[in-house]
Design a protein around this motif. Sequence first.
Motif, PDB file in Angstrom:
ATOM      1  N   ILE A 164     -20.992 -21.953 -18.359  1.00 42.26           N
ATOM      2  CA  ILE A 164     -20.990 -20.494 -16.676  1.00 42.26           C
ATOM      3  C   ILE A 164     -19.111 -19.555 -17.633  1.00 42.26           C
ATOM      4  CG2 ILE A 164     -20.769 -20.531 -14.881  1.00 42.26           C
ATOM      5  CD1 ILE A 164     -23.774 -21.157 -15.606  1.00 42.26           C
ATOM      6  N   VAL A 165     -18.988 -18.882 -16.624  1.00 41.13           N
ATOM      7  CA  VAL A 165     -18.205 -18.123 -18.014  1.00 41.13           C
ATOM      8  C   VAL A 165     -17.724 -17.223 -16.249  1.00 41.13           C
ATOM      9  CG1 VAL A 165     -16.314 -16.728 -18.844  1.00 41.13           C
ATOM     10  CG2 VAL A 165     -17.753 -18.411 -20.165  1.00 41.13           C
ATOM     11  N   LYS A 166     -18.000 -17.567 -15.499  1.00 37.93           N
ATOM     12  CA  LYS A 166     -17.058 -16.469 -14.103  1.00 37.93           C
ATOM     13  C   LYS A 166     -16.207 -15.521 -13.936  1.00 37.93           C
ATOM     14  CE  LYS A 166     -17.987 -20.870 -11.356  1.00 37.93           C
ATOM     15  NZ  LYS A 166     -17.263 -21.813  -9.598  1.00 37.93           N
ATOM     16  N   LYS A 167     -16.630 -14.605 -13.695  1.00 42.81           N
ATOM     17  CA  LYS A 167     -16.163 -13.433 -13.240  1.00 42.81           C
ATOM     18  C   LYS A 167     -16.723 -12.727 -12.019  1.00 42.81           C
ATOM     19  CE  LYS A 167     -16.114 -12.143 -18.337  1.00 42.81           C
ATOM     20  NZ  LYS A 167     -16.248 -11.236 -19.681  1.00 42.81           N
ATOM     21  N   SER A 168     -15.903 -11.455 -11.559  1.00 38.10           N
ATOM     22  CA  SER A 168     -16.232 -11.156 -10.485  1.00 38.10           C
ATOM     23  C   SER A 168     -17.529 -10.102 -10.923  1.00 38.10           C
ATOM     24  CB  SER A 168     -14.896  -9.734 -10.192  1.00 38.10           C
ATOM     25  OG  SER A 168     -13.838 -11.282  -9.772  1.00 38.10           O
ATOM     26  N   ASN A 169     -18.828 -10.043  -9.741  1.00 40.12           N
ATOM     27  CA  ASN A 169     -19.815  -9.343 -10.126  1.00 40.12           C
ATOM     28  C   ASN A 169     -20.045  -9.299  -9.058  1.00 40.12           C
ATOM     29  OD1 ASN A 169     -21.139 -10.000 -12.951  1.00 40.12           O
ATOM     30  ND2 ASN A 169     -18.982 -11.964 -12.726  1.00 40.12           N
ATOM     31  N   LYS A 170     -20.607  -7.557  -8.934  1.00 39.33           N
ATOM     32  CA  LYS A 170     -21.458  -7.186  -7.573  1.00 39.33           C
ATOM     33  C   LYS A 170     -22.124  -7.746  -7.676  1.00 39.33           C
ATOM     34  CE  LYS A 170     -18.872  -3.150  -6.572  1.00 39.33           C
ATOM     35  NZ  LYS A 170     -19.188  -1.626  -7.240  1.00 39.33           N
ATOM     36  N   ILE A 171     -22.831  -8.036  -6.067  1.00 39.75           N
ATOM     37  CA  ILE A 171     -23.831  -8.260  -5.833  1.00 39.75           C
ATOM     38  C   ILE A 171     -25.226  -7.491  -5.955  1.00 39.75           C
ATOM     39  CG2 ILE A 171     -25.657  -9.315  -4.262  1.00 39.75           C
ATOM     40  CD1 ILE A 171     -23.878 -10.904  -2.916  1.00 39.75           C
ATOM     41  N   GLU A 172     -24.882  -5.901  -5.695  1.00 40.71           N
ATOM     42  CA  GLU A 172     -25.647  -5.099  -5.448  1.00 40.71           C
ATOM     43  C   GLU A 172     -25.908  -4.558  -7.573  1.00 40.71           C
ATOM     44  OE1 GLU A 172     -22.990  -4.633  -4.192  1.00 40.71           O
ATOM     45  OE2 GLU A 172     -22.139  -2.884  -3.074  1.00 40.71           O
ATOM     46  N   THR A 173     -25.411  -4.927  -8.803  1.00 38.20           N
ATOM     47  CA  THR A 173     -25.427  -4.600  -9.723  1.00 38.20           C
ATOM     48  C   THR A 173     -26.126  -5.490 -10.251  1.00 38.20           C
ATOM     49  OG1 THR A 173     -23.038  -4.485  -9.895  1.00 38.20           O
ATOM     50  CG2 THR A 173     -24.139  -4.218 -11.918  1.00 38.20           C
ATOM     51  N   MET A 174     -26.398  -6.946 -10.034  1.00 39.50           N
ATOM     52  CA  MET A 174     -27.145  -7.853 -10.317  1.00 39.50           C
ATOM     53  C   MET A 174     -28.240  -8.080  -9.795  1.00 39.50           C
ATOM     54  SD  MET A 174     -24.143 -11.273 -10.361  1.00 39.50           S
ATOM     55  CE  MET A 174     -24.233 -10.959  -8.612  1.00 39.50           C
ATOM     56  N   ILE A 175     -28.630  -7.593  -8.533  1.00 31.39           N
ATOM     57  CA  ILE A 175     -29.937  -7.718  -8.016  1.00 31.39           C
ATOM     58  C   ILE A 175     -30.790  -5.847  -8.694  1.00 31.39           C
ATOM     59  CG2 ILE A 175     -31.170  -6.572  -6.466  1.00 31.39           C
ATOM     60  CD1 ILE A 175     -29.054  -8.731  -4.242  1.00 31.39           C
ATOM     61  N   ARG A 176     -29.845  -4.432  -9.419  1.00 36.59           N
ATOM     62  CA  ARG A 176     -30.622  -3.979  -9.776  1.00 36.59           C
ATOM     63  C   ARG A 176     -30.644  -4.310 -11.155  1.00 36.59           C
ATOM     64  NH1 ARG A 176     -31.871   0.541 -10.643  1.00 36.59           N
ATOM     65  NH2 ARG A 176     -33.527  -0.956  -9.011  1.00 36.59           N
ATOM     66  N   ARG A 177     -29.768  -4.479 -11.954  1.00 35.47           N
ATOM     67  CA  ARG A 177     -30.212  -5.229 -13.083  1.00 35.47           C
ATOM     68  C   ARG A 177     -31.121  -6.633 -12.634  1.00 35.47           C
ATOM     69  NH1 ARG A 177     -25.123  -8.034 -15.718  1.00 35.47           N
ATOM     70  NH2 ARG A 177     -26.635  -9.225 -17.164  1.00 35.47           N
ATOM     71  N   SER A 178     -31.515  -7.344 -12.103  1.00 36.68           N
ATOM     72  CA  SER A 178     -32.535  -8.221 -12.100  1.00 36.68           C
ATOM     73  C   SER A 178     -34.164  -7.389 -11.565  1.00 36.68           C
ATOM     74  CB  SER A 178     -32.663  -9.313 -11.529  1.00 36.68           C
ATOM     75  OG  SER A 178     -32.663  -9.017  -9.575  1.00 36.68           O
ATOM     76  N   VAL A 179     -33.646  -5.861 -10.977  1.00 37.63           N
ATOM     77  CA  VAL A 179     -34.998  -5.280 -10.597  1.00 37.63           C
ATOM     78  C   VAL A 179     -35.470  -4.861 -11.872  1.00 37.63           C
ATOM     79  CG1 VAL A 179     -35.886  -2.975  -9.240  1.00 37.63           C
ATOM     80  CG2 VAL A 179     -34.669  -5.089  -8.452  1.00 37.63           C
ATOM     81  N   VAL A 180     -34.837  -4.109 -12.305  1.00 36.18           N
ATOM     82  CA  VAL A 180     -35.008  -3.244 -14.154  1.00 36.18           C
ATOM     83  C   VAL A 180     -35.345  -4.565 -14.716  1.00 36.18           C
ATOM     84  CG1 VAL A 180     -33.653  -1.976 -15.608  1.00 36.18           C
ATOM     85  CG2 VAL A 180     -32.809  -1.834 -13.582  1.00 36.18           C
ATOM     86  N   SER A 181     -35.599  -5.451 -14.899  1.00 34.40           N
ATOM     87  CA  SER A 181     -36.669  -6.318 -15.877  1.00 34.40           C
ATOM     88  C   SER A 181     -37.628  -5.991 -15.539  1.00 34.40           C
ATOM     89  CB  SER A 181     -35.629  -7.853 -16.003  1.00 34.40           C
ATOM     90  OG  SER A 181     -35.579  -8.427 -14.572  1.00 34.40           O
ATOM     91  N   VAL A 182     -37.745  -6.281 -14.416  1.00 32.47           N
ATOM     92  CA  VAL A 182     -38.917  -6.492 -13.832  1.00 32.47           C
ATOM     93  C   VAL A 182     -40.191  -5.254 -12.943  1.00 32.47           C
ATOM     94  CG1 VAL A 182     -39.173  -9.285 -13.051  1.00 32.47           C
ATOM     95  CG2 VAL A 182     -39.142  -6.653 -10.986  1.00 32.47           C
ATOM     96  N   GLN A 183     -39.207  -4.230 -13.414  1.00 32.07           N
ATOM     97  CA  GLN A 183     -40.160  -1.950 -12.905  1.00 32.07           C
ATOM     98  C   GLN A 183     -41.521  -2.674 -13.636  1.00 32.07           C
ATOM     99  OE1 GLN A 183     -37.736  -1.035 -10.729  1.00 32.07           O
ATOM    100  NE2 GLN A 183     -39.638  -1.152 -10.303  1.00 32.07           N
ATOM    101  N   PRO A 184     -41.749  -2.498 -15.114  1.00 26.00           N
ATOM    102  CA  PRO A 184     -42.622  -2.003 -15.960  1.00 26.00           C
ATOM    103  C   PRO A 184     -43.852  -3.561 -15.235  1.00 26.00           C
ATOM    104  CG  PRO A 184     -40.762  -2.497 -17.872  1.00 26.00           C
ATOM    105  CD  PRO A 184     -40.556  -3.098 -16.482  1.00 26.00           C
ATOM    106  N   SER A 185     -43.617  -4.358 -15.366  1.00 30.20           N
ATOM    107  CA  SER A 185     -45.281  -5.260 -14.689  1.00 30.20           C
ATOM    108  C   SER A 185     -45.289  -5.008 -12.598  1.00 30.20           C
ATOM    109  CB  SER A 185     -44.750  -6.417 -14.541  1.00 30.20           C
ATOM    110  OG  SER A 185     -43.696  -7.339 -14.098  1.00 30.20           O
ATOM    111  N   VAL A 186     -43.509  -4.507 -11.989  1.00 36.85           N
ATOM    112  CA  VAL A 186     -44.464  -3.908 -11.027  1.00 36.85           C
ATOM    113  C   VAL A 186     -45.034  -3.093 -11.155  1.00 36.85           C
ATOM    114  CG1 VAL A 186     -42.501  -2.629  -8.696  1.00 36.85           C
ATOM    115  CG2 VAL A 186     -42.167  -4.574  -9.914  1.00 36.85           C
ATOM    116  N   GLN A 187     -44.619  -1.916 -11.701  1.00 31.87           N
ATOM    117  CA  GLN A 187     -45.711  -0.552 -11.628  1.00 31.87           C
ATOM    118  C   GLN A 187     -46.690  -1.356 -11.777  1.00 31.87           C
ATOM    119  OE1 GLN A 187     -43.148   1.704 -14.511  1.00 31.87           O
ATOM    120  NE2 GLN A 187     -41.895   2.466 -12.368  1.00 31.87           N
TER     121      GLN A 187
END
Length: 413
Positions: free
Chosen positions: A243-266
Motif C-alpha cells: 500500500i503506497v499512501k499519498k494525498s488523494n482527493k475523495i471526489e477524484t477516487m469516487i469519480r474514478r470508481s463511478v466511471v468503472s461501472v458506468q457501462p453496466s449502470v447504463q
Amino acid sequence: MATAAKSIRPVSDRVTADDDVIRVLIVDDDPPFRRICREYLGEQGPGIYEVYEAGDADAAEVAFAETRFDCVLIDYRLPDTSGTGLMRRLCSVAETAPPMIILTGVGNEDIAMEAVHGGAADYIPKSRVSPQSLHRAVKSSVIRSRLERSVHERTKKLEEANRELHRKTDQIERFYHTISHEIKTPLTAAREFIALVADGTTGQISPQQRETLSLAIDSCDQLAAHVNELIESTRLDTGKMKIVKKSNKIETMIRRSVVSVQPSVQDKNIALKESVDENLPVLNVDGSRIVQVLSNLLANAVKFTEAGGQIRIGAARDSECDDRVRICVTDSGCGISEEHLPLIFDRLYQVNDHGDYLMGVGLGLGLSIAKEIVALHGGTLDVVSDVGQGSTFCVLLPLGDESDDKTPATATT
Ligand code: ADP
C-alpha cells in the motif's frame, strides 16, 4: 553394599510387558530399607507394582538400561554419588526419563527441595515412609508423568500437523499464483486479437459478427477480473500486497470508481448518484487501492440491483468520530438476509440462493479483498442490509496524518 547388576531381580512374579503395571526401581544401599519399600508397594495388591532393586549408582544405571521404569526411588546418600548426581546421570541416558523421587533423612528438607528444583518429581523423608505415603507418592508421580508425556506427544503431533498445514498452504498459494499468471498472459493476447478483428483492422466484419466479438471481449474481461482477484488474494496471503499512501482527493477516487461501472449502470438503466460533503480533507491513502474497493462495492451494487433501480455513493465525516471519513455505497437491490450477512466478507463466500448470483458472475473474493485493503489503511468495511430493500456498504477510513505520506504498508500473513 552395592548390588551387582546380575543381582537385580523383579520382586513381583509378574514379568509381563503389561503397561498398567508400574515398574519401580529402588536405589538404596540399605537392603532392609529396600525390602520394606518393596513390601509396602506389594501390599497394594498383586499386579500393581513390579519392584526392582539396586544397591548403588552403577547397578542402577545397568538396571535402567535394561528396563523401562515408570518411577525411580533414590536414596539421597548413596555410597558412590549423591541422589541428585544419580538423577542427572539417569536423565542423561534416557530419552524420556521417568519421575524420580528422592528419599531423604530427617532434617534434609533443604536438600530435598534442591533435588525437586533440580528435576525430582517429589521427595519422601525416610522416617515417614509408610505403605500409604509410598504408594501415594509413586502413583501420583507416575500419573503426572504419564499425563505430561501424553500432552507432550500430542503437542508434538499438533506441531507436526501445523507444519504440514503450512507446507500445503504454501503449495496451494504457489499453485494459485502460477496458474493465475499462466492464464493471464495468453488471455491478454487473446483479448487483443479479438479486439483487432472486432475493430475491423484485419478486414471488414458484419454488425452481427462485431456484436459476437464484443461478447467474447466481455468474457475475456470477466475472466481477467477473476484471475486478478486470485492474484490479489494470494498477494494478501503472502504479505506481498503493498500500500503506497499519498494525498488523494475523495471526489477524484469516487469519480474514478463511478466511471468503472458506468457501462453496466447504463445497460441496466440504474440511477447512480454521487455526493461528497464539502470541506472534506484529502485522504492519505493508496488511491488505486481505494478506487479498487469502491469499484468493487459499486459493481456488486449494480450486480444485485434490478434494472431501473437506484445506487448512491457518498462521502462524509463520520458522525461518531470526527477524524474519520465514511464512504458509503447504497443500493435498492435484493438485500442480504441476516443469516448470510456475517459471512459475506469470508473468502469464497457467495450467497447462491438468489437469482442474480445464478447469473454466474464472481468468485466470492471481492469483499474479502476489499475488507483487507481497507484494514491495511487502518479502516473498516461494514454493511447493513434489508432483504428486498437494499444494502449499504460503508468504508470507514482514518483521516490520518500528513506525516504518514508515502508510507508503504504491507499485508501480513
Ligand atoms: P462476488 O464477486 O462473487 O460477488 P463478493 O465477495 O463481492 O463476491 O460478494 C460476496 C457475496 O455477498 C455475493 O455473492 C452476494 O451474495 C453478496 N453481496 C455483495 N454485495 C451485495 C449487494 N450490494 N447486494 C446484495 N448482495 C451482495
